[in-house]
Design a protein around this motif. Structure first.
Motif, PDB file in Angstrom:
ATOM      1  N   PHE A 291      -4.930  -6.757 -10.322  1.00  0.00           N
ATOM      2  CA  PHE A 291      -5.755  -8.001 -10.101  1.00  0.00           C
ATOM      3  C   PHE A 291      -5.463  -8.853 -11.240  1.00  0.00           C
ATOM      4  O   PHE A 291      -5.444 -10.265 -11.033  1.00  0.00           O
ATOM      5  CB  PHE A 291      -7.161  -7.677  -9.512  1.00  0.00           C
ATOM      6  CG  PHE A 291      -7.802  -8.930  -9.634  1.00  0.00           C
ATOM      7  CD1 PHE A 291      -7.775  -9.826  -8.586  1.00  0.00           C
ATOM      8  CD2 PHE A 291      -8.813  -9.443 -10.769  1.00  0.00           C
ATOM      9  CE1 PHE A 291      -8.615 -10.947  -8.514  1.00  0.00           C
ATOM     10  CE2 PHE A 291      -9.205 -10.612 -10.832  1.00  0.00           C
ATOM     11  CZ  PHE A 291      -9.223 -11.412  -9.706  1.00  0.00           C
ATOM     12  N   GLU A 292      -5.452  -8.247 -12.394  1.00  0.00           N
ATOM     13  CA  GLU A 292      -5.345  -9.068 -13.437  1.00  0.00           C
ATOM     14  C   GLU A 292      -3.927  -9.716 -13.603  1.00  0.00           C
ATOM     15  O   GLU A 292      -3.924 -10.998 -14.052  1.00  0.00           O
ATOM     16  CB  GLU A 292      -5.229  -8.240 -14.931  1.00  0.00           C
ATOM     17  CG  GLU A 292      -6.892  -7.451 -15.041  1.00  0.00           C
ATOM     18  CD  GLU A 292      -7.973  -8.577 -15.285  1.00  0.00           C
ATOM     19  OE1 GLU A 292      -7.819  -9.390 -16.257  1.00  0.00           O
ATOM     20  OE2 GLU A 292      -8.926  -8.623 -14.592  1.00  0.00           O
ATOM     21  N   MET A 293      -2.921  -9.287 -13.273  1.00  0.00           N
ATOM     22  CA  MET A 293      -1.622  -9.904 -13.000  1.00  0.00           C
ATOM     23  C   MET A 293      -1.718 -11.071 -11.997  1.00  0.00           C
ATOM     24  O   MET A 293      -1.353 -12.152 -12.354  1.00  0.00           O
ATOM     25  CB  MET A 293      -0.493  -8.758 -12.507  1.00  0.00           C
ATOM     26  CG  MET A 293       0.960  -9.627 -12.451  1.00  0.00           C
ATOM     27  SD  MET A 293       2.094  -8.588 -11.806  1.00  0.00           S
ATOM     28  CE  MET A 293       3.169  -9.565 -11.005  1.00  0.00           C
ATOM     29  N   LEU A 294      -2.326 -10.774 -10.710  1.00  0.00           N
ATOM     30  CA  LEU A 294      -2.458 -11.899  -9.668  1.00  0.00           C
ATOM     31  C   LEU A 294      -3.272 -13.097 -10.359  1.00  0.00           C
ATOM     32  O   LEU A 294      -2.997 -14.080 -10.141  1.00  0.00           O
ATOM     33  CB  LEU A 294      -3.252 -11.243  -8.721  1.00  0.00           C
ATOM     34  CG  LEU A 294      -3.598 -12.060  -7.474  1.00  0.00           C
ATOM     35  CD1 LEU A 294      -2.587 -12.437  -6.686  1.00  0.00           C
ATOM     36  CD2 LEU A 294      -4.531 -11.617  -6.578  1.00  0.00           C
ATOM     37  N   LEU A 295      -4.359 -12.561 -11.022  1.00  0.00           N
ATOM     38  CA  LEU A 295      -5.243 -13.648 -11.833  1.00  0.00           C
ATOM     39  C   LEU A 295      -4.380 -14.569 -12.568  1.00  0.00           C
ATOM     40  O   LEU A 295      -4.355 -15.989 -12.427  1.00  0.00           O
ATOM     41  CB  LEU A 295      -6.557 -12.990 -12.214  1.00  0.00           C
ATOM     42  CG  LEU A 295      -7.307 -14.098 -13.081  1.00  0.00           C
ATOM     43  CD1 LEU A 295      -7.989 -15.200 -12.324  1.00  0.00           C
ATOM     44  CD2 LEU A 295      -8.416 -13.315 -14.087  1.00  0.00           C
ATOM     45  N   HIS A 296      -3.751 -13.878 -13.512  1.00  0.00           N
ATOM     46  CA  HIS A 296      -3.266 -14.722 -14.606  1.00  0.00           C
ATOM     47  C   HIS A 296      -1.842 -15.309 -14.060  1.00  0.00           C
ATOM     48  O   HIS A 296      -1.512 -16.391 -14.673  1.00  0.00           O
ATOM     49  CB  HIS A 296      -3.199 -13.867 -15.920  1.00  0.00           C
ATOM     50  CG  HIS A 296      -4.342 -13.555 -16.577  1.00  0.00           C
ATOM     51  ND1 HIS A 296      -5.130 -14.492 -17.267  1.00  0.00           N
ATOM     52  CD2 HIS A 296      -5.077 -12.441 -16.767  1.00  0.00           C
ATOM     53  CE1 HIS A 296      -6.058 -13.989 -17.686  1.00  0.00           C
ATOM     54  NE2 HIS A 296      -6.142 -12.855 -17.317  1.00  0.00           N
TER      55      HIS A 296
END
Length: 282
Positions: A237-242
Motif C-alpha cells: 500500500f505504501e508504494m501505491l500511495l506514494h
C-alpha cells in the motif's frame, strides 16, 4: 464553459482499484474539481482509446497489463521510462503524450516511511513490470548487489541489461533457489498476494526487511511467514500511495519533482480515504 479535466486509471481487472479514492482525496484537498475513474483496458484496445481522448483529458494512471503496451504510443519518455521500459503515468500535454514511471518513487518512499534509508544487497522476487522499477529503486537507495529470482530466468534476461546502466552486480536465479546470506531487503513483485514459491530460512527472515508490492489480501502468505519469524514487513500500500502522490504532481504541474502545496496534508487525506493510518510497516 469547458469540461473539468478528466483522469482515469486503466488496467484489467480494475474494478477494485483504490486509485480513484486516492486521487479524489488529493484533488479535493487541492481544491480541484477534477474527475478520476477506473476503466477496464487491454493492450489491444489501448491505441484506439488514446486516440479518442478529447482536449478535456489531462492524464492516465496505467496498471497491469498495459504498463508495457503504452510505451510505444508515447511522444516523450521520462528518463524513468527509458530506463525501465515501463510507464505507469501518461500526461496529455498540449497534444503531446508524455510518459513517466512513478513506481520507482513509490518503492523508495515505502522504504523510507519504514525507516529504511539505504541498502547494499537486495533480493527481487518476480520478473514482471514492477521488477525493473524495484531494481532501479534499490540502486537509488545504494544497492550494489541485486539477485532476481524468477520462474523462468531465460524469459527475464532483459533485466540484466539494467546492471551496467545502474553500476550494480546482478544475477538471475530460478525461483526457490536458496539464499546463502541475508540481503538487506527482499522485494516481492508477485501480484495479488500469489504464493511466491520462495522458501527463506527463519534467521534470514528475521535479518532482512520484506517489501511486498501486494496489499490485498493482506498479509500475503510471504508477509505472514516474515511476521511469524519476527521479521519486518512493508505493505505494498505504501508504494501505491506514494506513486499516486507523484502522479498527482505530474497531472497538476507537469513535473514529477514539483512538490504539491501542503503535500503532507494531501498524503494524510489520501491515507484517510482508503482507511490506512500513517505507516504500514509491521
Amino acid at each position: 464553459m469547458g469540461s473539468s479535466p478528466a483522469l482515469a486509471v486503466l488496467g484489467s481487472p480494475i474494478a477494485h482499484s483504490r486509485s480513484p479514492l486516492l486521487h479524489a482525496a488529493a484533488y479535493r484537498r487541492l481544491g480541484l474539481d477534477w474527475s478520476y475513474q477506473a476503466i477496464e483496458m487491454t493492450g489491444e484496445r489501448l491505441p484506439a482509446f488514446l486516440d479518442s481522448r478529447g482536449p478535456e483529458w489531462r492524464g492516465l494512471s496505467l496498471t497491469m497489463p498495459v504498463k508495457h503496451d503504452v510505451v510505444p504510443l508515447l511522444d516523450e519518455q521520462h528518463d524513468t521510462v527509458r530506463l525501465t521500459g515501463v510507464c505507469n503515468t501518461l500526461l496529455f500535454d498540449g497534444g503531446v503524450r508524455r510518459g513517466f514511471n512513478t513506481d520507482i518513487h513509490g518503492i523508495v518512499m515505502a522504504f523510507k516511511e519504514a525507516g529504511v534509508a539505504s541498502m547494499s544487497s537486495v533480493e527481487v522476487i518476480g520478473g514482471g513490470a514492477t521488477a525493473s522499477s524495484a531494481i532501479v529503486a534499490a540502486a537509488q537507495m545504494g544497492a550494489v548487489r541485486v539477485r532476481v529470482s524468477v520462474r523462468n530466468p531465460q524469459k527475464s534476461r532483459h533485466l540484466l541489461d539494467l546492471a551496467p546502466r545502474l553500476g550494480i552486480d546482478m544475477s538471475l536465479e530460478s525461483l526457490g533457489s536458496p539464499l546463502e546470506s541475508a540481503p538487506d531487503a527482499v522485494i516481492s513483485t508477485i501480484p495479488n498476494g500469489a504464493d511466491a514459491g520462495l522458501a527463506v530460512a527463519r534467521e534470514l527472515r528475521r535479518a532482512s526487511v520484506l517489501f511486498d508490492v501486494a496489499y490485498e489480501p493482506w498479509p500475503t502468505s510471504l508477509a505472514q511467514s516474515w511476521l511469524e519469524a519476527g521479521g519486518r514487513v512493508i505493505s505494498g500500500f505504501e508504494m501505491l500511495l506514494h506513486q499516486a502522490v507523484m502522479q498527482v504532481r505530474v497531472f497538476t504541474s507537469g513535473e514529477p519533482d514539483t512538490v504539491l502545496p501542503d503535500e503532507d496534508a494531501v498524503i494524510a487525506d489520501m491515507r484517510a480515504a482508503v482507511g490506512m493510518g500513517a505507516g504500514a510497516a509491521s
